[in-house]
Design an enzyme around this catalytic site. Sequence first.
Site, short mmCIF file in Angstrom:
data_model
loop_
_atom_site.label_atom_id
_atom_site.label_comp_id
_atom_site.label_asym_id
_atom_site.label_seq_id
_atom_site.Cartn_x
_atom_site.Cartn_y
_atom_site.Cartn_z
N ASP A 1 -6.27 1.24 0.76
CA ASP A 1 -6.24 1.38 2.21
C ASP A 1 -7.60 0.93 2.75
O ASP A 1 -8.44 0.41 2.01
CB ASP A 1 -5.88 2.82 2.61
CG ASP A 1 -6.99 3.80 2.25
OD1 ASP A 1 -8.01 3.40 1.66
OD2 ASP A 1 -6.84 4.99 2.58
N LYS B 1 0.82 -1.21 0.00
CA LYS B 1 0.00 0.00 0.00
C LYS B 1 0.86 1.26 0.00
O LYS B 1 0.65 2.17 -0.81
CB LYS B 1 -0.93 0.01 1.22
CG LYS B 1 -2.01 1.06 1.13
CD LYS B 1 -2.53 1.47 2.48
CE LYS B 1 -1.60 2.47 3.11
NZ LYS B 1 -1.95 2.82 4.48
#
Length: 214
Positions: free
Chosen positions: A123, A105
Amino acid sequence: MYPNPKPSLRFKTAFESLVATILSAQCTDERVNIVTKNLFRAANTPQKILALGEKKLMRYVKSTGFYRAKTKSVLGAAKIIVEKYGGKVPASLEEMQKLPGVGRKTASVVLAQAFHIPAFPVDRHVFRVANRLGLARAKTPDDTCFQLRKTIPEKYWIPFHLQLVFHGRETCRPNPKCNLCPLLTYCTEGQRRKKHGFSPFQAEKTKKTQNLTD
Ligand code: SF4
């Protein structure tokens, strides 16, 4: 709803973006921006961060939480960037993920936001909103990312991930405001909730389910 979305974390270089993104774990972007404003005035390159040292860096980042681990990650990443990449953050998902504290991420955020290379960071907001809308049907952020990359044309990845984040923060929160949401007509979860009259029981049930994955 969110035209020309811009990243909420403030940065001027790829290294600043990397540091800000590492610090943003379990912390609000507002808090990170306050911290990095001071930190980057003192040290905004990997060399300067290394020169700052552990104790001083820790003092700067303390209010972002998990500051010991974050300090280690930032210093470790700075060291590798200096020693292995000539002081420049590598513009590659694979290489960036070799840096301490940098997962898929974080690497995707830096790639998309600092290098403008198509990436789809997932996220908790993107994960929640994409699955509620029915754009993905996945149990993990990685699977969600994989499905979104297949469904959404590449040229939209960078703005669209930000739009999902903003929608997750403002309306499609863990306890969503479906009755106020302009996407209700198109949304799988919103329609399910509408059918049940947005009843407190359903809202509570959804909240519990979402909290497990938030
Ligand atoms: Fe989220 Fe509800 Fe809007 Fe769907 S309708 S996107 S679940 S707030």
